[in-house]
Design a protein around this motif. Structure first.
Motif, PDB file in Angstrom:
ATOM      1  N   VAL A 207       0.858  -1.189   0.000  1.00 51.83           N
ATOM      2  CA  VAL A 207       0.000   0.000   0.000  1.00 51.83           C
ATOM      3  C   VAL A 207       0.891   1.235   0.000  1.00 51.83           C
ATOM      4  CG1 VAL A 207      -1.866   1.233   1.150  1.00 51.83           C
ATOM      5  CG2 VAL A 207      -1.755  -1.269   1.295  1.00 51.83           C
ATOM      6  N   LEU A 208       0.742   2.068  -1.032  1.00 51.74           N
ATOM      7  CA  LEU A 208       1.531   3.286  -1.149  1.00 51.74           C
ATOM      8  C   LEU A 208       0.704   4.497  -0.741  1.00 51.74           C
ATOM      9  CD1 LEU A 208       3.306   2.693  -4.591  1.00 51.74           C
ATOM     10  CD2 LEU A 208       4.274   2.368  -2.301  1.00 51.74           C
ATOM     11  N   SER A 209       1.373   5.507  -0.237  1.00 56.22           N
ATOM     12  CA  SER A 209       0.713   6.752   0.143  1.00 56.22           C
ATOM     13  C   SER A 209       0.582   7.660  -1.073  1.00 56.22           C
ATOM     14  CB  SER A 209       1.525   7.459   1.232  1.00 56.22           C
ATOM     15  OG  SER A 209       2.758   7.927   0.687  1.00 56.22           O
ATOM     16  N   ALA A 210      -0.036   8.811  -0.870  1.00 51.63           N
ATOM     17  CA  ALA A 210      -0.114   9.815  -1.927  1.00 51.63           C
ATOM     18  C   ALA A 210       1.278  10.386  -2.198  1.00 51.63           C
ATOM     19  CB  ALA A 210      -1.082  10.925  -1.527  1.00 51.63           C
ATOM     20  N   ARG A 211       1.423  11.055  -3.341  1.00 49.70           N
ATOM     21  CA  ARG A 211       2.693  11.637  -3.742  1.00 49.70           C
ATOM     22  C   ARG A 211       3.127  12.751  -2.777  1.00 49.70           C
ATOM     23  NH1 ARG A 211       1.815  13.867  -9.179  1.00 49.70           N
ATOM     24  NH2 ARG A 211       1.513  15.848  -8.121  1.00 49.70           N
ATOM     25  N   PRO A 212       4.426  12.790  -2.437  1.00 51.41           N
ATOM     26  CA  PRO A 212       5.464  11.820  -2.800  1.00 51.41           C
ATOM     27  C   PRO A 212       5.259  10.501  -2.046  1.00 51.41           C
ATOM     28  CG  PRO A 212       6.373  13.480  -1.323  1.00 51.41           C
ATOM     29  CD  PRO A 212       4.976  13.915  -1.643  1.00 51.41           C
ATOM     30  N   ALA A 213       5.067   9.449  -2.786  1.00 49.07           N
ATOM     31  CA  ALA A 213       4.642   8.178  -2.208  1.00 49.07           C
ATOM     32  C   ALA A 213       5.739   7.522  -1.372  1.00 49.07           C
ATOM     33  CB  ALA A 213       4.207   7.226  -3.321  1.00 49.07           C
ATOM     34  N   GLN A 214       5.293   6.913  -0.299  1.00 45.79           N
ATOM     35  CA  GLN A 214       6.129   6.036   0.504  1.00 45.79           C
ATOM     36  C   GLN A 214       5.313   4.790   0.827  1.00 45.79           C
ATOM     37  OE1 GLN A 214       8.215   7.805   3.807  1.00 45.79           O
ATOM     38  NE2 GLN A 214       8.422   9.782   2.790  1.00 45.79           N
ATOM     39  N   VAL A 215       5.967   3.775   1.348  1.00 48.95           N
ATOM     40  CA  VAL A 215       5.261   2.546   1.716  1.00 48.95           C
ATOM     41  C   VAL A 215       4.495   2.791   3.010  1.00 48.95           C
ATOM     42  CG1 VAL A 215       5.492   0.135   2.365  1.00 48.95           C
ATOM     43  CG2 VAL A 215       6.979   1.080   0.588  1.00 48.95           C
ATOM     44  N   LYS A 216       3.171   2.692   2.935  1.00 50.27           N
ATOM     45  CA  LYS A 216       2.350   2.828   4.140  1.00 50.27           C
ATOM     46  C   LYS A 216       2.273   1.507   4.891  1.00 50.27           C
ATOM     47  CE  LYS A 216      -1.130   5.479   4.639  1.00 50.27           C
ATOM     48  NZ  LYS A 216      -2.478   6.113   4.621  1.00 50.27           N
ATOM     49  N   GLU A 217       2.190   0.420   4.114  1.00 53.93           N
ATOM     50  CA  GLU A 217       1.989  -0.887   4.752  1.00 53.93           C
ATOM     51  C   GLU A 217       2.253  -1.981   3.735  1.00 53.93           C
ATOM     52  OE1 GLU A 217      -1.525  -3.253   7.266  1.00 53.93           O
ATOM     53  OE2 GLU A 217      -2.027  -1.518   6.017  1.00 53.93           O
ATOM     54  N   ILE A 218       2.727  -3.116   4.215  1.00 55.13           N
ATOM     55  CA  ILE A 218       2.770  -4.340   3.408  1.00 55.13           C
ATOM     56  C   ILE A 218       1.904  -5.351   4.138  1.00 55.13           C
ATOM     57  CG2 ILE A 218       4.173  -6.176   2.431  1.00 55.13           C
ATOM     58  CD1 ILE A 218       6.498  -4.212   2.314  1.00 55.13           C
ATOM     59  N   LEU A 219       0.738  -5.628   3.572  1.00 57.74           N
ATOM     60  CA  LEU A 219      -0.269  -6.468   4.214  1.00 57.74           C
ATOM     61  C   LEU A 219      -0.192  -7.897   3.680  1.00 57.74           C
ATOM     62  CD1 LEU A 219      -2.875  -6.572   6.012  1.00 57.74           C
ATOM     63  CD2 LEU A 219      -4.165  -6.021   3.927  1.00 57.74           C
ATOM     64  N   SER A 220      -0.030  -8.858   4.569  1.00 60.30           N
ATOM     65  CA  SER A 220      -0.062 -10.270   4.167  1.00 60.30           C
ATOM     66  C   SER A 220      -1.506 -10.747   4.096  1.00 60.30           C
ATOM     67  CB  SER A 220       0.717 -11.132   5.168  1.00 60.30           C
ATOM     68  OG  SER A 220       2.096 -10.829   5.124  1.00 60.30           O
ATOM     69  N   VAL A 221      -1.820 -11.482   3.038  1.00 60.88           N
ATOM     70  CA  VAL A 221      -3.180 -11.974   2.816  1.00 60.88           C
ATOM     71  C   VAL A 221      -3.163 -13.501   2.907  1.00 60.88           C
ATOM     72  CG1 VAL A 221      -5.089 -12.116   1.173  1.00 60.88           C
ATOM     73  CG2 VAL A 221      -3.747 -10.016   1.342  1.00 60.88           C
ATOM     74  N   ASP A 222      -4.024 -14.049   3.735  1.00 60.99           N
ATOM     75  CA  ASP A 222      -4.047 -15.502   3.931  1.00 60.99           C
ATOM     76  C   ASP A 222      -5.481 -16.015   3.874  1.00 60.99           C
ATOM     77  OD1 ASP A 222      -3.575 -18.123   4.528  1.00 60.99           O
ATOM     78  OD2 ASP A 222      -2.945 -17.776   6.596  1.00 60.99           O
ATOM     79  N   PHE A 223      -5.793 -16.721   2.787  1.00 59.70           N
ATOM     80  CA  PHE A 223      -7.101 -17.358   2.655  1.00 59.70           C
ATOM     81  C   PHE A 223      -7.008 -18.879   2.756  1.00 59.70           C
ATOM     82  CE2 PHE A 223      -7.922 -13.285   0.447  1.00 59.70           C
ATOM     83  CZ  PHE A 223      -9.079 -12.906   1.102  1.00 59.70           C
ATOM     84  N   GLY A 224      -5.845 -19.367   3.161  1.00 57.99           N
ATOM     85  CA  GLY A 224      -5.683 -20.804   3.303  1.00 57.99           C
ATOM     86  C   GLY A 224      -5.271 -21.468   2.004  1.00 57.99           C
ATOM     87  N   PRO A 225      -5.027 -22.773   2.038  1.00 54.10           N
ATOM     88  CA  PRO A 225      -4.581 -23.509   0.852  1.00 54.10           C
ATOM     89  C   PRO A 225      -5.693 -23.644  -0.187  1.00 54.10           C
ATOM     90  CG  PRO A 225      -5.018 -25.021   2.657  1.00 54.10           C
ATOM     91  CD  PRO A 225      -5.145 -23.652   3.227  1.00 54.10           C
ATOM     92  N   GLY A 226      -5.264 -23.845  -1.435  1.00 59.12           N
ATOM     93  CA  GLY A 226      -6.220 -24.081  -2.518  1.00 59.12           C
ATOM     94  C   GLY A 226      -7.026 -22.873  -2.911  1.00 59.12           C
ATOM     95  N   ARG A 227      -6.548 -21.679  -2.602  1.00 56.18           N
ATOM     96  CA  ARG A 227      -7.284 -20.461  -2.911  1.00 56.18           C
ATOM     97  C   ARG A 227      -7.317 -20.198  -4.413  1.00 56.18           C
ATOM     98  NH1 ARG A 227      -3.805 -15.138  -1.395  1.00 56.18           N
ATOM     99  NH2 ARG A 227      -5.236 -14.192  -2.873  1.00 56.18           N
ATOM    100  N   SER A 228      -8.310 -19.431  -4.826  1.00 59.58           N
ATOM    101  CA  SER A 228      -8.385 -18.881  -6.170  1.00 59.58           C
ATOM    102  C   SER A 228      -9.005 -17.501  -6.028  1.00 59.58           C
ATOM    103  CB  SER A 228      -9.245 -19.765  -7.083  1.00 59.58           C
ATOM    104  OG  SER A 228     -10.620 -19.636  -6.732  1.00 59.58           O
ATOM    105  N   PRO A 229      -8.806 -16.614  -6.992  1.00 60.77           N
ATOM    106  CA  PRO A 229      -9.405 -15.276  -6.881  1.00 60.77           C
ATOM    107  C   PRO A 229     -10.915 -15.299  -6.655  1.00 60.77           C
ATOM    108  CG  PRO A 229      -7.714 -15.239  -8.548  1.00 60.77           C
ATOM    109  CD  PRO A 229      -7.855 -16.681  -8.119  1.00 60.77           C
ATOM    110  N   LEU A 230     -11.628 -16.186  -7.338  1.00 58.48           N
ATOM    111  CA  LEU A 230     -13.078 -16.234  -7.173  1.00 58.48           C
ATOM    112  C   LEU A 230     -13.469 -16.747  -5.792  1.00 58.48           C
ATOM    113  CD1 LEU A 230     -14.370 -17.466 -10.665  1.00 58.48           C
ATOM    114  CD2 LEU A 230     -14.548 -15.177  -9.671  1.00 58.48           C
TER     115      LEU A 230
END
Length: 255
Positions: A207-230
């Motif tokens: 996640v980037l901030s507004a200009r001048p951009a810096q890193v606001k956060e790096i978020l880990s996403v975990d939906f478990g094994p066998g995930r798909s976008p849908l």
């Protein structure tokens, strides 16, 4: 295993009213096989950051490392997919897929055989003698992906690669593309304005901030094994992830 390191990268450019800092002090790492989504307010330099990672543009400050080596120009380790599929209308599907190999001077029998195998594996071989105009938008995007994968990149950069598709096609294509990339174990960075898309595809979200951009956060996403976008979109954790990122971006736009 770490495959990409972005270390204190910044970029400035000249505008009519003087020098503009697009972003500064951007640092993050990506592990081999990981899928990282990149989101942020419009104009914060997301696409410029991809261009720097690809070696198309030098950073004003900082360095980018791919497999431990400093990126100093266009890297054969990196593939790049844009919003438009850029298929050549006068070439057949197979000829389009081989085009990247031709440009790199890598059209060897072994690489051609791999390209044909990719078309077979992902259901497009029967269309190899067709022309782009004879394919749907979703199929064209899969051809563009296979053309990129045929060159054997270690890292794939996606810059709003699905935004030109209608909503239903986009959902189906992102599901297909995610499956292909995970099967081929290609490390991927994807710039998108679509928060649900970033969540459903990303293992991590930068996640980037507004200009001048810096890193606001790096978020880990975990939906478990066998995930798909849908399947992710139907997961009960999807809403909280969305609310969190929406709040981060909304707060930034109001400040």
């Amino acid at each position: 295993m770490e495959i990409l390191r972005v270390e204190d990268v910044g970029h400035k450019y000249q505008a009519e009213n003087g020098e503009v800092t697009a972003f500064e002090h951007i640092s993050f790492t990506v592990q081999k096989g990981e899928f990282m989504s990149i989101v942020g307010p419009s104009g914060c330099g997301k696409s410029t950051l991809l261009s720097i990672i690809a070696g198309l543009l030098p950073p004003t400050s900082g360095r980018v490392y791919v497999d431990g080596e400093v990126v100093t120009g266009i890297s054969r380790h990196i593939g790049y997919m844009l919003q438009r599929d850029n298929l050549l209308e006068w070439r057949t599907i197979l000829s389009n897929v081989l085009f990247g190999l031709e440009i790199r001077g890598a059209k060897t029998p072994q690489n051609v055989a791999r390209a044909r195998e990719l078309l077979k594996t992902y259901g497009l071989y029967e269309f190899r003698h067709k022309y782009p105009r004879q394919l749907s938008g979703g199929m064209r995007q899969r051809v563009a992906l296979i053309r990129t994968l045929a060159t054997g990149p270690d890292i794939l950069l996606l810059d709003e690669a699905f935004s030109a598709l209608d909503y239903q096609t986009r959902l189906n294509v992102t599901d297909d593309v995610y499956r292909i990339l995970k099967r081929e174990q290609v490390t991927t960075l994807m710039v998108t304005h679509d928060i649900p898309e970033s969540i459903s595809m990303g293992d991590k979200i930068l996640v980037l901030s507004a200009r001048p951009a810096q890193v606001k956060e790096i978020l880990s996403v975990d939906f478990g094994p066998g995930r798909s976008p849908l399947s992710c979109r139907a997961n009960r954790q999807f809403g909280p992830y969305f609310d969190h990122i929406w709040k981060e971006l909304s707060t930034d736009e109001k400040s």
